[in-house]
Design a protein around this motif. Structure first.
Motif, PDB file in Angstrom:
ATOM      1  N   PRO A 148      46.399  37.635  35.458  1.00 42.06           N
ATOM      2  CA  PRO A 148      47.600  36.948  34.955  1.00 42.06           C
ATOM      3  C   PRO A 148      47.591  35.445  35.264  1.00 42.06           C
ATOM      4  O   PRO A 148      48.019  34.633  34.434  1.00 42.06           O
ATOM      5  CB  PRO A 148      48.757  37.649  35.696  1.00 42.06           C
ATOM      6  CG  PRO A 148      48.198  38.954  36.134  1.00 42.06           C
ATOM      7  CD  PRO A 148      46.751  38.692  36.429  1.00 42.06           C
ATOM      8  N   ILE A 149      47.089  35.087  36.436  1.00 40.31           N
ATOM      9  CA  ILE A 149      47.062  33.675  36.824  1.00 40.31           C
ATOM     10  C   ILE A 149      46.083  32.898  35.956  1.00 40.31           C
ATOM     11  O   ILE A 149      46.377  31.779  35.499  1.00 40.31           O
ATOM     12  CB  ILE A 149      46.686  33.532  38.314  1.00 40.31           C
ATOM     13  CG1 ILE A 149      47.724  34.224  39.187  1.00 40.31           C
ATOM     14  CG2 ILE A 149      46.540  32.069  38.696  1.00 40.31           C
ATOM     15  CD1 ILE A 149      47.373  34.236  40.656  1.00 40.31           C
ATOM     16  N   LEU A 152      47.513  32.503  32.468  1.00 44.09           N
ATOM     17  CA  LEU A 152      48.567  31.481  32.489  1.00 44.09           C
ATOM     18  C   LEU A 152      47.967  30.081  32.577  1.00 44.09           C
ATOM     19  O   LEU A 152      48.477  29.137  31.960  1.00 44.09           O
ATOM     20  CB  LEU A 152      49.502  31.737  33.670  1.00 44.09           C
ATOM     21  CG  LEU A 152      50.680  30.764  33.835  1.00 44.09           C
ATOM     22  CD1 LEU A 152      51.599  30.830  32.616  1.00 44.09           C
ATOM     23  CD2 LEU A 152      51.452  31.074  35.105  1.00 44.09           C
ATOM     24  N   GLU A 153      46.870  29.970  33.311  1.00 48.51           N
ATOM     25  CA  GLU A 153      46.212  28.674  33.466  1.00 48.51           C
ATOM     26  C   GLU A 153      45.732  28.127  32.128  1.00 48.51           C
ATOM     27  O   GLU A 153      45.759  26.909  31.907  1.00 48.51           O
ATOM     28  CB  GLU A 153      45.028  28.808  34.425  1.00 48.51           C
ATOM     29  CG  GLU A 153      44.323  27.494  34.715  1.00 48.51           C
ATOM     30  CD  GLU A 153      43.109  27.681  35.599  1.00 48.51           C
ATOM     31  OE1 GLU A 153      42.813  26.775  36.390  1.00 48.51           O
ATOM     32  OE2 GLU A 153      42.446  28.744  35.487  1.00 48.51           O
ATOM     33  N   THR A 156      48.793  26.460  30.683  1.00 46.39           N
ATOM     34  CA  THR A 156      49.319  25.320  31.428  1.00 46.39           C
ATOM     35  C   THR A 156      48.386  24.106  31.340  1.00 46.39           C
ATOM     36  O   THR A 156      48.846  22.967  31.453  1.00 46.39           O
ATOM     37  CB  THR A 156      49.538  25.678  32.902  1.00 46.39           C
ATOM     38  OG1 THR A 156      48.307  26.171  33.480  1.00 46.39           O
ATOM     39  CG2 THR A 156      50.609  26.749  33.037  1.00 46.39           C
TER      40      THR A 156
END
Length: 222
Positions: A148-149, A152-153, A156
């Motif tokens: 998930p990180i 998301l990166e 972003t």
């Protein structure tokens, strides 16, 4: 109906500014390359110097093999951004109704559009290199719980690119206008000289980050 078209559909001053900037860039490229010679003239010399310098720079990020494929887009982004940035040094640039034209990169919608193109480019490069399935699997490495990180990166990154370019150019425009109002002699000239370097750095940072992200997405699997 005419009011709706004028408010939401009709081209804005920013759009007109972008059209003029792109037309100037295309005109320069056409004139500089329409009659290539072994002993180049001034414009051909400038064009070759720009291409050679950018090619060497992006080769250091992407490598000799990948740079040839992505160089046209990276160089186009760099030239467009730096020319947009430098228009802020021209008389008549600004955001008010009295301004003749706007600096496109000081408008969030413009930098956001560039960031969206960058996002699509990075993801397309990764999928083309690895295939959709294997590309998605790269987000599970080195640990599954990071998925998930890492996803998301990916969203972003372009957001930060858009905000960085917009914030720096917009802030520089406001600072120069404020200083001109307070100190109309001397200091604004110093700011404009510094802006030559500042605008170059912002164009280089945006395109360098894009090259880094493309390189990361297309790395060979270990």
């Amino acid at each position: 109906m005419s009011e709706f078209i004028r408010e939401y559909i009709a081209p804005t001053k920013t759009v007109y500014s972008m059209w003029v900037i792109m037309a100037v860039i295309l005109l320069f490229c056409f004139i500089a390359t329409r009659n290539m010679k072994d002993k180049p003239g001034v414009l051909q010399n400038i064009a070759e110097m720009i291409v050679s310098s950018l090619l060497n720079f992006f080769s250091g990020v992407l490598g000799e093999k990948k740079v040839r494929h992505y160089f046209p887009m990276l160089a186009s982004f760099f030239v467009l951004i730096i020319v947009c940035n430098y228009t802020g040094l021209l008389p008549g640039a600004g955001e008010g109704d009295e301004a003749l034209f706007t600096v496109p990169t000081s408008v969030l919608a413009v930098t956001a559009a560039m960031a969206v193109i960058s996002f699509v480019t990075v993801q397309s490069a990764g999928i083309k290199k690895h295939g959709l399935g294997k590309y998605l699997l790269t987000f599970f490495k080195p640990f599954v719980f990071l998925f998930p990180i890492l996803i998301l990166e990916q969203f972003t990154r372009p957001l930060s690119m858009a905000l960085r370019l917009y914030g720096n150019i917009h802030g520089e425009e406001l600072a120069t206008e404020t200083l001109f109002g307070l100190f109309p002699i001397g200091l604004p000239l110093v700011m404009n000289v510094l802006s030559l370097l500042f605008c170059f750095i912002q164009a280089m940072v945006f395109t360098m980050l894009l090259a880094v992200f493309i390189n990361e997405a297309t790395e060979d699997e270990e």
